[in-house]
Design a protein around this motif. Structure first.
Motif, PDB file in Angstrom:
ATOM      1  N   TYR A 110       0.853  -1.176   0.000  1.00 18.28           N
ATOM      2  CA  TYR A 110       0.000   0.000   0.000  1.00 18.28           C
ATOM      3  C   TYR A 110       0.891   1.228   0.000  1.00 18.28           C
ATOM      4  CZ  TYR A 110      -3.766   3.206   0.983  1.00 18.28           C
ATOM      5  OH  TYR A 110      -4.671   4.228   0.894  1.00 18.28           O
ATOM      6  N   GLY A 112      -0.502   4.371  -0.735  1.00 15.80           N
ATOM      7  CA  GLY A 112      -1.341   5.527  -0.462  1.00 15.80           C
ATOM      8  C   GLY A 112      -2.065   6.026  -1.695  1.00 15.80           C
ATOM      9  N   LYS A 113      -3.021   6.905  -1.452  1.00 12.54           N
ATOM     10  CA  LYS A 113      -3.782   7.542  -2.532  1.00 12.54           C
ATOM     11  C   LYS A 113      -4.107   8.961  -2.098  1.00 12.54           C
ATOM     12  CE  LYS A 113      -7.861   5.260  -0.727  1.00 12.54           C
ATOM     13  NZ  LYS A 113      -8.901   4.318  -0.935  1.00 12.54           N
ATOM     14  N   ASP A 116      -6.488   9.729   0.960  1.00 10.14           N
ATOM     15  CA  ASP A 116      -6.279   8.990   2.209  1.00 10.14           C
ATOM     16  C   ASP A 116      -6.621   9.823   3.435  1.00 10.14           C
ATOM     17  OD1 ASP A 116      -5.591   6.483   1.419  1.00 10.14           O
ATOM     18  OD2 ASP A 116      -3.436   6.798   1.521  1.00 10.14           O
ATOM     19  N   THR A 117      -7.237   9.147   4.383  1.00 10.35           N
ATOM     20  CA  THR A 117      -7.474   9.737   5.699  1.00 10.35           C
ATOM     21  C   THR A 117      -6.251   9.433   6.560  1.00 10.35           C
ATOM     22  OG1 THR A 117      -8.449   7.716   6.548  1.00 10.35           O
ATOM     23  CG2 THR A 117      -9.950   9.298   5.497  1.00 10.35           C
ATOM     24  N   GLU A 119      -6.094   7.540   9.056  1.00  6.60           N
ATOM     25  CA  GLU A 119      -6.101   6.087   9.311  1.00  6.60           C
ATOM     26  C   GLU A 119      -5.471   5.320   8.152  1.00  6.60           C
ATOM     27  OE1 GLU A 119      -6.427   2.634  11.272  1.00  6.60           O
ATOM     28  OE2 GLU A 119      -6.852   4.604  12.125  1.00  6.60           O
ATOM     29  N   ASN A 120      -5.800   5.683   6.928  1.00  4.72           N
ATOM     30  CA  ASN A 120      -5.222   5.001   5.762  1.00  4.72           C
ATOM     31  C   ASN A 120      -3.732   5.257   5.621  1.00  4.72           C
ATOM     32  OD1 ASN A 120      -7.702   3.973   5.113  1.00  4.72           O
ATOM     33  ND2 ASN A 120      -8.031   5.276   3.341  1.00  4.72           N
ATOM     34  N   ARG A 123      -1.304   2.841   7.168  1.00  2.00           N
ATOM     35  CA  ARG A 123      -1.029   1.535   6.568  1.00  2.00           C
ATOM     36  C   ARG A 123      -0.089   1.615   5.365  1.00  2.00           C
ATOM     37  NH1 ARG A 123      -6.765  -0.380   3.888  1.00  2.00           N
ATOM     38  NH2 ARG A 123      -6.792   1.164   2.246  1.00  2.00           N
ATOM     39  N   THR A 124       0.498   2.788   5.120  1.00  4.01           N
ATOM     40  CA  THR A 124       1.472   2.906   4.038  1.00  4.01           C
ATOM     41  C   THR A 124       2.597   1.900   4.269  1.00  4.01           C
ATOM     42  OG1 THR A 124       0.960   5.232   3.743  1.00  4.01           O
ATOM     43  CG2 THR A 124       3.044   4.498   2.856  1.00  4.01           C
ATOM     44  N   GLU A 140     -11.409  -1.078  -2.667  1.00  2.18           N
ATOM     45  CA  GLU A 140     -10.355  -1.189  -1.646  1.00  2.18           C
ATOM     46  C   GLU A 140      -8.967  -1.342  -2.270  1.00  2.18           C
ATOM     47  OE1 GLU A 140     -12.383  -3.480   2.087  1.00  2.18           O
ATOM     48  OE2 GLU A 140     -11.912  -4.699   0.321  1.00  2.18           O
ATOM     49  N   TRP A 144      -2.956   0.299  -3.781  1.00  2.00           N
ATOM     50  CA  TRP A 144      -2.137  -0.916  -3.670  1.00  2.00           C
ATOM     51  C   TRP A 144      -1.407  -1.143  -4.984  1.00  2.00           C
ATOM     52  CZ3 TRP A 144      -1.469  -3.625   0.781  1.00  2.00           C
ATOM     53  CH2 TRP A 144      -2.371  -3.356   1.820  1.00  2.00           C
TER      54      TRP A 144
END
Length: 183
Positions: A110, A112-113, A116-117, A119-120, A123-124, A140, A144
């Motif tokens: 992952y 990112g995009k 992203d919040t 929280e997201n 998970r990078t 989802e 990725w």
């Protein structure tokens, strides 16, 4: 290396007599994190533990120092493969041709995009295997990216090139310690 192994204690292991190669030198354990005693070396194609021992210590029989200092117990798997042999190596390892290996996904990361919040963003650099990725909902999957098997293997191989060389001034002390521990 044979000069090192002849000094290892002989033990009875499961009914067989063999050299105790699992013995460790307290000297190595004591200096392993001391940056003042190490040089960094990037292994070039064609270099081997014995050639590096000769280069740094003037004695190719001190190849075991190179291996021990880098916790290399299996030079076949833990020493980098030369670039000219790499394709053959991965073909033998994975049992298929290079083009198939280059197109096979090892896993996804992952990255990112834009939307992203917080929280997201946490998970990078997370990884998921190809099966887990395939189970994600289409929405989802954004952010990725695939990591291909060949690239991953290349990255592993290149990481093996960075090794530590024990400063020559510590070799006499290391020999004494090894002789004491291994006899």
């Amino acid at each position: 290396m044979e000069t090192l192994f002849k000094n290892y204690k002989i033990i009875n292991y499961k009914g067989m007599f063999c050299r105790d190669i699992m013995s460790r030198s307290k000297f190595i354990d004591g200096i392993i994190d001391n940056f003042d005693v190490w040089y960094t070396h990037i292994i070039k194609d064609g270099e081997r533990p014995d050639t590096l021992a000769n280069l740094y210590y003037g004695d190719s029989y001190l190849d075991w120092v190179i291996l021990m200092a880098n916790k290399i117990t299996d030079p076949v798997d833990q020493w980098p493969v030369e670039a000219s042999l790499f394709d053959s190596y991965v073909e033998a390892k994975f049992g298929t041709d290079v083009e198939s290996i280059k197109s096979k996904v090892s896993h996804y990361v992952y990255a990112g995009k834009p939307t992203d919040t917080e929280e997201n963003i946490k998970r990078t650099n997370w990884k998921v295997d190809a099966e887990s990725y395939s189970l994600m909902e289409v929405g989802e999957r954004e952010g990725w990216f695939p990591v291909y098997l060949y690239s991953e293997e290349e990255k592993r191989n290149e990481a093996k090139r960075r090794i530590r060389i024990l400063s020559e001034q510590y070799i006499p002390q290391l020999k004494i310690e090894i002789s004491r521990v291994m006899s």
